[in-house]
Design a protein around this motif. Structure first.
Motif, PDB file in Angstrom:
ATOM      1  N   ILE A 109       5.019 -23.629 -54.929  1.00 60.05           N
ATOM      2  CA  ILE A 109       4.288 -22.885 -53.899  1.00 60.05           C
ATOM      3  C   ILE A 109       3.928 -23.802 -52.738  1.00 60.05           C
ATOM      4  O   ILE A 109       4.095 -23.450 -51.563  1.00 60.05           O
ATOM      5  CB  ILE A 109       3.011 -22.247 -54.482  1.00 60.05           C
ATOM      6  N   ASP A 110       3.441 -24.983 -53.053  1.00 57.70           N
ATOM      7  CA  ASP A 110       3.068 -25.956 -52.023  1.00 57.70           C
ATOM      8  C   ASP A 110       4.259 -26.277 -51.119  1.00 57.70           C
ATOM      9  O   ASP A 110       4.140 -26.288 -49.887  1.00 57.70           O
ATOM     10  CB  ASP A 110       2.543 -27.229 -52.689  1.00 57.70           C
ATOM     11  N   ASP A 158      -5.987 -24.098 -53.004  1.00 61.42           N
ATOM     12  CA  ASP A 158      -7.124 -24.091 -53.946  1.00 61.42           C
ATOM     13  C   ASP A 158      -7.038 -22.883 -54.876  1.00 61.42           C
ATOM     14  O   ASP A 158      -7.312 -22.983 -56.074  1.00 61.42           O
ATOM     15  CB  ASP A 158      -8.455 -24.079 -53.184  1.00 61.42           C
ATOM     16  N   TYR A 159      -6.667 -21.752 -54.299  1.00 61.45           N
ATOM     17  CA  TYR A 159      -6.493 -20.537 -55.120  1.00 61.45           C
ATOM     18  C   TYR A 159      -5.389 -20.746 -56.153  1.00 61.45           C
ATOM     19  O   TYR A 159      -5.557 -20.412 -57.339  1.00 61.45           O
ATOM     20  CB  TYR A 159      -6.164 -19.353 -54.221  1.00 61.45           C
ATOM     21  N   VAL A 160      -4.266 -21.294 -55.721  1.00 56.90           N
ATOM     22  CA  VAL A 160      -3.141 -21.525 -56.634  1.00 56.90           C
ATOM     23  C   VAL A 160      -3.539 -22.513 -57.731  1.00 56.90           C
ATOM     24  O   VAL A 160      -3.248 -22.309 -58.918  1.00 56.90           O
ATOM     25  CB  VAL A 160      -1.915 -22.046 -55.853  1.00 56.90           C
ATOM     26  N   ASP A 161      -4.237 -23.584 -57.347  1.00 61.16           N
ATOM     27  CA  ASP A 161      -4.620 -24.611 -58.312  1.00 61.16           C
ATOM     28  C   ASP A 161      -5.611 -24.080 -59.342  1.00 61.16           C
ATOM     29  O   ASP A 161      -5.576 -24.461 -60.520  1.00 61.16           O
ATOM     30  CB  ASP A 161      -5.218 -25.808 -57.576  1.00 61.16           C
ATOM     31  N   SER A 162      -6.500 -23.188 -58.917  1.00 59.33           N
ATOM     32  CA  SER A 162      -7.529 -22.672 -59.819  1.00 59.33           C
ATOM     33  C   SER A 162      -7.034 -21.516 -60.687  1.00 59.33           C
ATOM     34  O   SER A 162      -7.749 -21.071 -61.590  1.00 59.33           O
ATOM     35  CB  SER A 162      -8.745 -22.212 -59.011  1.00 59.33           C
ATOM     36  N   PHE A 192       3.299 -18.096 -64.631  1.00 54.75           N
ATOM     37  CA  PHE A 192       2.255 -18.536 -63.696  1.00 54.75           C
ATOM     38  C   PHE A 192       2.454 -17.913 -62.322  1.00 54.75           C
ATOM     39  O   PHE A 192       1.509 -17.369 -61.728  1.00 54.75           O
ATOM     40  CB  PHE A 192       2.258 -20.061 -63.586  1.00 54.75           C
ATOM     41  N   LEU A 193       3.667 -17.963 -61.801  1.00 55.55           N
ATOM     42  CA  LEU A 193       3.927 -17.417 -60.472  1.00 55.55           C
ATOM     43  C   LEU A 193       3.676 -15.913 -60.429  1.00 55.55           C
ATOM     44  O   LEU A 193       3.188 -15.384 -59.427  1.00 55.55           O
ATOM     45  CB  LEU A 193       5.366 -17.731 -60.050  1.00 55.55           C
ATOM     46  N   ARG A 207      -4.197 -21.274 -43.504  1.00 53.79           N
ATOM     47  CA  ARG A 207      -5.339 -21.624 -44.354  1.00 53.79           C
ATOM     48  C   ARG A 207      -4.828 -22.320 -45.618  1.00 53.79           C
ATOM     49  O   ARG A 207      -5.005 -21.846 -46.743  1.00 53.79           O
ATOM     50  CB  ARG A 207      -6.144 -20.378 -44.693  1.00 53.79           C
ATOM     51  N   LEU A 208      -4.195 -23.456 -45.388  1.00 53.53           N
ATOM     52  CA  LEU A 208      -3.479 -24.153 -46.453  1.00 53.53           C
ATOM     53  C   LEU A 208      -4.397 -24.576 -47.589  1.00 53.53           C
ATOM     54  O   LEU A 208      -4.074 -24.383 -48.771  1.00 53.53           O
ATOM     55  CB  LEU A 208      -2.739 -25.364 -45.852  1.00 53.53           C
TER      56      LEU A 208
END
Length: 376
Positions: free
Chosen positions: A135-136, A119-123, A99-100, A113-114
């Motif tokens: 990542i968070d 949102d990009y990581v989650d999607s 995933f990473l 731009r957290l």
């Protein structure tokens, strides 16, 4: 821990092509990717957490926990993160590294731009909650260091309001339980793992050596609601504070039935993953146990806290078996909590960070920028 060559061979991830230049990057390399000013640069490596004692639960036992350590760099500042993977999460070092490796965080030139970044990581893919949490956590650590403030201050919290943490004692023999009780002497609350036929025997052993408050995690181990309620009533007479996940998470009606009759608060653990589950837990549980590896990290965990308080629910912050990196990140939320179970770093023998401290049983958050950890 397997060496890098064998890990890559075993995982099947191998070597990935990155970009049009044909530069080759390993999927789980301990080497840092080439840094370029003004962009987020991600690197990560697998790491096995070695437990001081076998961790015995109602449904499994283990002596180590797979982990992936993460670094997120921006203009020479490094944020640290972590992904811990106990078996029931369904993630592995292979899945986390895959995933990473799929992420391109270098497209972001502004780490503040957290929402956009997360949102990009989650999607990027469904599930993968622990991978997303790494990542968070690293991003929060990075931002706090840029602002030169710890996150409890950024959130406006009072660190002195952090609760005592419990110290976890797994299911074991009477001799080992007594040994663990001795090791837990600095802690004011003892957490007991239950869910087997000898639950009362375990409590009686503990009560023979200490009268400190206990809290109980049945880990979905009680299948019959009447027997579960009987056990909870018995525990209420033995200085027990609350019971986590008494029934399997699928047994919603049975858990609600117990909640209506229980003399102790009933807390959701396995039932609860992310923000939408808070509303689902309302009316079924008295409170929720928030863990960063399930919530995808600090950002969503804070939202879960806000919603749960609006619903007048009890709050607990917990952890998996983790290094001080993720545990200290979770501790930033602790002043908002009724209870804390932040002992995952204390259960391992190969911690890689200095961070959270426990002083007279209470959570002490480091007064350092970001999540407050230093590599050791």
């Amino acid at each position: 821990m397997m060496d890098r060559r064998n890990f890559l061979k075993a995982t099947g991830i191998g070597i990935l092509a990155a970009g049009t230049s044909g530069t080759l990057l390993t999927a789980c390399s301990t080497e840092k990717k080439k840094r370029s000013s003004g962009k987020l640069n991600l690197s990560f490596e697998p790491y096995d957490l070695k437990l001081r004692h076998a961790f015995n639960l109602a449904k499994n036992s283990r002596t180590h926990t797979p982990d992936v350590l993460v670094q997120l760099e921006y203009d020479g500042i490094i944020g640290y993160g972590e992904s811990s993977m106990p078996p029931y999460l369904g993630e592995t070092q292979v899945s986390v590294c895959k995933f990473l490796s799929s992420l391109d965080l270098s497209q972001f030139t502004d780490p503040f731009r957290l929402e956009e970044i997360l949102d990009y990581v989650d999607s990027a893919a469904p599930d993968n909650r622990a991978a997303k949490a790494s990542i968070d956590i690293a991003l929060h650590d990075l931002l706090g260091k840029i602002m030169q403030q710890p996150w409890y201050k950024i959130w406006g919290l009072t660190p002195e309001k952090a609760p005592d943490t419990s110290f976890t004692i797994g299911i074991d023999t009477a001799e080992i339980v007594r040994q663990k009780i001795e090791e837990a002497s600095p802690y004011n609350v003892i957490k007991i793992k239950m869910g087997l036929d000898n639950d009362k025997e375990l409590v009686n052993i503990i009560r023979s050596v200490t009268d400190r408050p206990i809290c109980v995690d049945a880990n979905q181990g009680w299948d019959n609601k009447e027997k579960a309620l009987e056990m909870i009533q018995w525990l209420s007479e033995r200085n027990c504070l609350f019971v986590e996940q008494p029934m399997p998470k699928e047994k919603i009606d049975e858990t609600a039935w117990i909640k209506e009759r229980s003399p102790l608060p009933i807390i959701a653990d396995e039932f609860l993953q992310r923000l939408p589950d808070v509303q689902r837990a309302y009316g079924v549980y008295d409170g929720i146990n928030i863990k960063l590896m399930k919530s995808t990290g600090m950002h969503e965990a804070y939202k879960m806290v806000t919603l749960a308080r609006a619903l007048n629910m009890k709050l607990m912050v917990g952890c998996m078996t983790e290094t001080s990196c993720a545990v200290t990140a979770a501790a930033q939320l602790s002043p908002l909590m009724d209870w804390a179970d932040l002992d995952g770093n204390l259960l391992i023998s190969n911690d890689r960070f200095d961070g959270i401290k426990i002083v007279n049983g209470q959570v002490k958050i480091p007064d350092r920028p970001g999540i407050g950890v230093i590599p050791v």
